[in-house]
Design a protein around this motif. Sequence first.
Motif, mmCIF file in Angstrom:
data_model
loop_
_atom_site.group_PDB
_atom_site.id
_atom_site.type_symbol
_atom_site.label_atom_id
_atom_site.label_comp_id
_atom_site.label_asym_id
_atom_site.label_seq_id
_atom_site.Cartn_x
_atom_site.Cartn_y
_atom_site.Cartn_z
ATOM 1 N N CYS A 1 35.794 45.173 35.955
ATOM 2 C CA CYS A 1 36.937 45.319 36.871
ATOM 3 C C CYS A 1 37.295 46.791 37.058
ATOM 4 C CB CYS A 1 38.156 44.562 36.336
ATOM 5 S SG CYS A 1 38.022 42.765 36.486
ATOM 6 N N ASN B 1 40.468 40.512 41.417
ATOM 7 C CA ASN B 1 39.034 40.785 41.203
ATOM 8 C C ASN B 1 38.225 39.515 40.929
ATOM 9 O OD1 ASN B 1 39.129 43.634 41.476
ATOM 10 N ND2 ASN B 1 39.992 43.807 39.410
ATOM 11 N N TYR C 1 27.541 44.583 41.999
ATOM 12 C CA TYR C 1 26.767 43.405 42.410
ATOM 13 C C TYR C 1 25.337 43.509 41.881
ATOM 14 C CZ TYR C 1 24.906 39.700 45.385
ATOM 15 O OH TYR C 1 24.306 38.551 45.840
ATOM 16 N N LEU D 1 34.329 38.964 41.479
ATOM 17 C CA LEU D 1 33.301 39.374 40.512
ATOM 18 C C LEU D 1 32.784 38.171 39.726
ATOM 19 C CD1 LEU D 1 34.866 42.681 39.129
ATOM 20 C CD2 LEU D 1 32.962 42.446 40.733
#
Length: 488
Positions: A433, A448, A367, A451
């Motif tokens: 990932c 995922n 993040y 993301l």
Amino acid sequence: MASQAASGRVGRDLTQGPIFTGLLRFALPIILANVVQQLYGMVDLAVVGKYVTGTAGTNGVNIGGEMADLVLPVAMGFGTAGQIFIAQLVGARDSSKTSSTVSTLLTFTGIVSIVIALVSIVFCVPILNLLNCPASSMGQAEAYMIITALGFPFVFGYNAVCGILRGMGESKRPLIFILIAAVVNIFADILLVAVIPLEAAGTAIATVLSQIGSFAAALYYLYRSRDKLGLKFDLRFFKMDIPVLRTLLKLGLPQVARSLLVRFGLLYVNAGIYSYGEEVSAASGVGNKLQKFMEVFVQGVDTASASMIGQNLGAKKTDRAAKVTWSTLVMTMVLATVTSAVCLIWPEEIFGLFTDVEIVKTLGVVYLEFMVIHFYSSAFVGTFQAMVTGCGFVSLGFAIGILDGIVCKIGLSLIFAPLFANAGGSGFFAFFCSQVPDPATLTLCPDNGYLGYFLGIACSRILPGLLCFAYFLSGKWKTRKLLVREKE
């Protein structure tokens, strides 16, 4: 504004003196005040993360605080409207509308805040359902949201008073007000969560008490300075001057609309993130708080820059206003570099301040890597948006909100999410990932794709930044008619 030129004036004249050092001196108290204000949520999150078992408390504060996060930009938007109008009046040396502007701003924001508080309380559960609040966190989120709604009038009042003072060139007093609130918040948080186990509700009570403290201090200073400002504090003072209200609405509504569009875009994105389960929700919530905290330094410079530009444009010093903008860019880029370095060097340690869950910390590393893009783009757009704000170009500000909140934040997230969800082999998407846990090890996490939402948030301010930069280079702001001269 001749009376304010005397030693007894409130604030400082930002149309004279060295530009870079003057901007820095004016911005520092605003930066520190913004840092302390962001610490409200950070302290809430840290205390809950340490003293409430599991992710329910963290999610309760994160999701229950979404409405408060939505309301704050509204309060700041009208506070900024007052700030810019008063800054232009100060630069133009026009003191006749000061008192009516103050009374109109305080009265109007008081009414608006009460209405929003009532709506938030009545529709609390439907709002949380729209945000896909996990069932395990619903009780704590509901308590947090209802209690913090009671503090909305104090949030509006504080931002209105600070906007008034900053428009006059006074940035030190708001720092003192918010420091008072910080002390109240920290002690109340520890008492009501660590000592008395009220969980998320305890942090909400602490937040409201701190908001009452900051507003009371701000209002008391305004009352003490009433003679210098030409104000009469009695019941007849709190009324609205319709022409002034129109000006404040003309400035404030686009600011609010822009902020709301950004927040609604983020709410939409967050709702998508929350659907990926508790661990992803917790990582996003902590990451959002960290992102806001890291960017308050840049935002403080931008706020100071808007006031300085407003005063100089009011004084018809366009060359000086341009130099203020370039000085702002230098400061914000330096700050973006420092915050990016901190987040890249110590990401797990930073997340560890707010959670002991290892998976959440692992997600937090990625993040913060994405958020480096956001730090630099925010520094860039904020610099030139300060010029847009300072000259009162409200329609461009509204366009920026549409681009940032709807077109970019939502649009990019929807584009990136499937790319991460289906990423395989090698490449940009597969690389990130590979850095996060297998979705099978997470609660209710199908793939995922979250993301993509992270990256969409990070890239959302690039296009608005280019638009603001193009307007600055056009030079049209130099000939734009200011609000204080619209009737000339």
